[in-house]
Design a protein around this motif. Structure first.
Motif, PDB file in Angstrom:
ATOM      1  N   ASN A   1      16.110   5.202  24.465  1.00  0.00           N
ATOM      2  CA  ASN A   1      16.240   6.639  24.233  1.00  0.00           C
ATOM      3  C   ASN A   1      15.092   7.215  23.410  1.00  0.00           C
ATOM      4  O   ASN A   1      14.900   8.423  23.377  1.00  0.00           O
ATOM      5  CB  ASN A   1      17.570   6.948  23.545  1.00  0.00           C
ATOM      6  CG  ASN A   1      18.741   6.772  24.482  1.00  0.00           C
ATOM      7  OD1 ASN A   1      18.654   7.100  25.660  1.00  0.00           O
ATOM      8  ND2 ASN A   1      19.831   6.250  23.971  1.00  0.00           N
ATOM      9  N   GLY A   2      14.336   6.356  22.727  1.00  0.00           N
ATOM     10  CA  GLY A   2      13.229   6.831  21.899  1.00  0.00           C
ATOM     11  C   GLY A   2      13.687   7.477  20.614  1.00  0.00           C
ATOM     12  O   GLY A   2      13.074   8.434  20.139  1.00  0.00           O
ATOM     13  N   CYS A   3      14.752   6.947  20.015  1.00  0.00           N
ATOM     14  CA  CYS A   3      15.262   7.502  18.756  1.00  0.00           C
ATOM     15  C   CYS A   3      14.652   6.728  17.580  1.00  0.00           C
ATOM     16  O   CYS A   3      15.130   5.662  17.196  1.00  0.00           O
ATOM     17  CB  CYS A   3      16.786   7.428  18.707  1.00  0.00           C
ATOM     18  SG  CYS A   3      17.463   8.218  17.218  1.00  0.00           S
ATOM     19  N   ALA A   4      13.586   7.277  17.025  1.00  0.00           N
ATOM     20  CA  ALA A   4      12.863   6.609  15.939  1.00  0.00           C
ATOM     21  C   ALA A   4      13.762   6.361  14.731  1.00  0.00           C
ATOM     22  O   ALA A   4      13.695   5.297  14.102  1.00  0.00           O
ATOM     23  CB  ALA A   4      11.645   7.433  15.535  1.00  0.00           C
ATOM     24  N   PHE A   5      14.597   7.330  14.401  1.00  0.00           N
ATOM     25  CA  PHE A   5      15.496   7.191  13.253  1.00  0.00           C
ATOM     26  C   PHE A   5      16.405   5.979  13.426  1.00  0.00           C
ATOM     27  O   PHE A   5      16.543   5.149  12.529  1.00  0.00           O
ATOM     28  CB  PHE A   5      16.327   8.471  13.080  1.00  0.00           C
ATOM     29  CG  PHE A   5      17.251   8.427  11.896  1.00  0.00           C
ATOM     30  CD1 PHE A   5      16.800   8.808  10.641  1.00  0.00           C
ATOM     31  CD2 PHE A   5      18.567   8.010  12.029  1.00  0.00           C
ATOM     32  CE1 PHE A   5      17.644   8.757   9.537  1.00  0.00           C
ATOM     33  CE2 PHE A   5      19.420   7.963  10.937  1.00  0.00           C
ATOM     34  CZ  PHE A   5      18.960   8.339   9.683  1.00  0.00           C
ATOM     35  N   CYS A   6      17.022   5.858  14.609  1.00  0.00           N
ATOM     36  CA  CYS A   6      17.956   4.759  14.865  1.00  0.00           C
ATOM     37  C   CYS A   6      17.241   3.414  15.001  1.00  0.00           C
ATOM     38  O   CYS A   6      17.755   2.393  14.538  1.00  0.00           O
ATOM     39  CB  CYS A   6      18.805   5.049  16.102  1.00  0.00           C
ATOM     40  SG  CYS A   6      19.985   6.401  15.842  1.00  0.00           S
ATOM     41  N   ILE A   7      16.065   3.397  15.610  1.00  0.00           N
ATOM     42  CA  ILE A   7      15.303   2.149  15.697  1.00  0.00           C
ATOM     43  C   ILE A   7      15.005   1.648  14.293  1.00  0.00           C
ATOM     44  O   ILE A   7      15.201   0.470  13.978  1.00  0.00           O
ATOM     45  CB  ILE A   7      14.003   2.336  16.507  1.00  0.00           C
ATOM     46  CG1 ILE A   7      14.312   2.600  17.978  1.00  0.00           C
ATOM     47  CG2 ILE A   7      13.088   1.112  16.357  1.00  0.00           C
ATOM     48  CD1 ILE A   7      13.107   3.073  18.789  1.00  0.00           C
ATOM     49  N   ASP A   8      14.533   2.534  13.438  1.00  0.00           N
ATOM     50  CA  ASP A   8      14.220   2.176  12.054  1.00  0.00           C
ATOM     51  C   ASP A   8      15.459   1.638  11.334  1.00  0.00           C
ATOM     52  O   ASP A   8      15.433   0.564  10.737  1.00  0.00           O
ATOM     53  CB  ASP A   8      13.653   3.398  11.327  1.00  0.00           C
ATOM     54  CG  ASP A   8      13.259   3.104   9.904  1.00  0.00           C
ATOM     55  OD1 ASP A   8      12.330   2.293   9.695  1.00  0.00           O
ATOM     56  OD2 ASP A   8      13.882   3.687   8.989  1.00  0.00           O
ATOM     57  N   MET A   9      16.547   2.372  11.415  1.00  0.00           N
ATOM     58  CA  MET A   9      17.780   1.987  10.723  1.00  0.00           C
ATOM     59  C   MET A   9      18.312   0.647  11.227  1.00  0.00           C
ATOM     60  O   MET A   9      18.634  -0.249  10.432  1.00  0.00           O
ATOM     61  CB  MET A   9      18.863   3.055  10.913  1.00  0.00           C
ATOM     62  CG  MET A   9      20.201   2.660  10.291  1.00  0.00           C
ATOM     63  SD  MET A   9      21.616   3.686  10.800  1.00  0.00           S
ATOM     64  CE  MET A   9      21.016   5.318  10.508  1.00  0.00           C
ATOM     65  N   HIS A  10      18.402   0.495  12.533  1.00  0.00           N
ATOM     66  CA  HIS A  10      19.087  -0.673  13.085  1.00  0.00           C
ATOM     67  C   HIS A  10      18.233  -1.938  13.075  1.00  0.00           C
ATOM     68  O   HIS A  10      18.786  -3.034  13.006  1.00  0.00           O
ATOM     69  CB  HIS A  10      19.656  -0.345  14.462  1.00  0.00           C
ATOM     70  CG  HIS A  10      20.666   0.758  14.386  1.00  0.00           C
ATOM     71  ND1 HIS A  10      21.787   0.687  13.578  1.00  0.00           N
ATOM     72  CD2 HIS A  10      20.696   1.978  14.970  1.00  0.00           C
ATOM     73  CE1 HIS A  10      22.477   1.804  13.678  1.00  0.00           C
ATOM     74  NE2 HIS A  10      21.829   2.606  14.512  1.00  0.00           N
ATOM     75  N   THR A  11      16.920  -1.803  13.102  1.00  0.00           N
ATOM     76  CA  THR A  11      16.103  -3.013  12.943  1.00  0.00           C
ATOM     77  C   THR A  11      16.190  -3.509  11.505  1.00  0.00           C
ATOM     78  O   THR A  11      16.240  -4.718  11.270  1.00  0.00           O
ATOM     79  CB  THR A  11      14.630  -2.788  13.353  1.00  0.00           C
ATOM     80  OG1 THR A  11      14.090  -1.687  12.636  1.00  0.00           O
ATOM     81  CG2 THR A  11      14.502  -2.557  14.847  1.00  0.00           C
ATOM     82  N   LYS A  12      16.245  -2.595  10.554  1.00  0.00           N
ATOM     83  CA  LYS A  12      16.425  -2.998   9.140  1.00  0.00           C
ATOM     84  C   LYS A  12      17.777  -3.692   8.951  1.00  0.00           C
ATOM     85  O   LYS A  12      17.874  -4.723   8.292  1.00  0.00           O
ATOM     86  CB  LYS A  12      16.319  -1.782   8.226  1.00  0.00           C
ATOM     87  CG  LYS A  12      14.914  -1.245   8.080  1.00  0.00           C
ATOM     88  CD  LYS A  12      14.900   0.033   7.247  1.00  0.00           C
ATOM     89  CE  LYS A  12      13.506   0.609   7.143  1.00  0.00           C
ATOM     90  NZ  LYS A  12      13.510   1.923   6.470  1.00  0.00           N
TER      91      LYS A  12
END
Length: 144
Positions: A46-57
């Motif tokens: 989806n290209g959601c930078a916020f969620c990628i950042d949060m969930h990879t952490k």
């Protein structure tokens, strides 16, 4: 880029409803690894930078390896994922890209690998992260 409206403030009841689904997912027996893979892969698509950042952490804190996180967008071409994880990732991609529909083969492989109840929980987890992605992208949430 600036965040647009804050859904939780503009429409608290609607936000609370989606949060309720998230809390349900957290209460299921879905493993942390499975939840992390679903959240990261759908957010990548989806290209959601916020969620990628949060969930990879979150995934790193749960013990996920850098190698698997980096290879997630090419999971089919690696030996790093189990049969169950592959079924979950295939389903995550097809549900996220729902206009192409979920293939019978993908569904059957997931059902065989996961069983009916776990599959239902996986589907709900995929739907939930897609809802969060759409909120994050539409309101331009900024990774922190």
């Amino acid at each position: 880029m600036a965040t647009r409206i804050k859904i939780d403030q503009a429409e608290p009841a609607g936000y609370k409803a989606i949060l309720g689904l998230e809390k349900f997912i957290e209460s299921t027996p879905l493993t942390a690894t499975h939840k992390d893979l679903i959240k990261i892969r759908a957010s990548q698509i989806n290209g959601c930078a916020f969620c990628i950042d949060m969930h990879t952490k979150e995934a790193r804190k749960s013990g996920e390896t850098e190698q698997r996180i980096y290879a997630l967008n090419a999971w089919r071409d690696t030996p790093f994922f189990t049969k169950e994880e592959r079924a979950i990732l295939a389903l995550t991609e097809e549900v996220t890209l729902i206009s192409n529909h979920v293939k019978n083969q993908t569904y059957q492989e997931a059902l065989e690998a996961l069983g009916e109840t776990y599959l239902a929980q996986v589907i709900l987890a995929i739907i939930t992260i897609n809802a969060w992605n759409r909120i994050g992208i539409t309101t331009q949430l900024i990774p922190g």
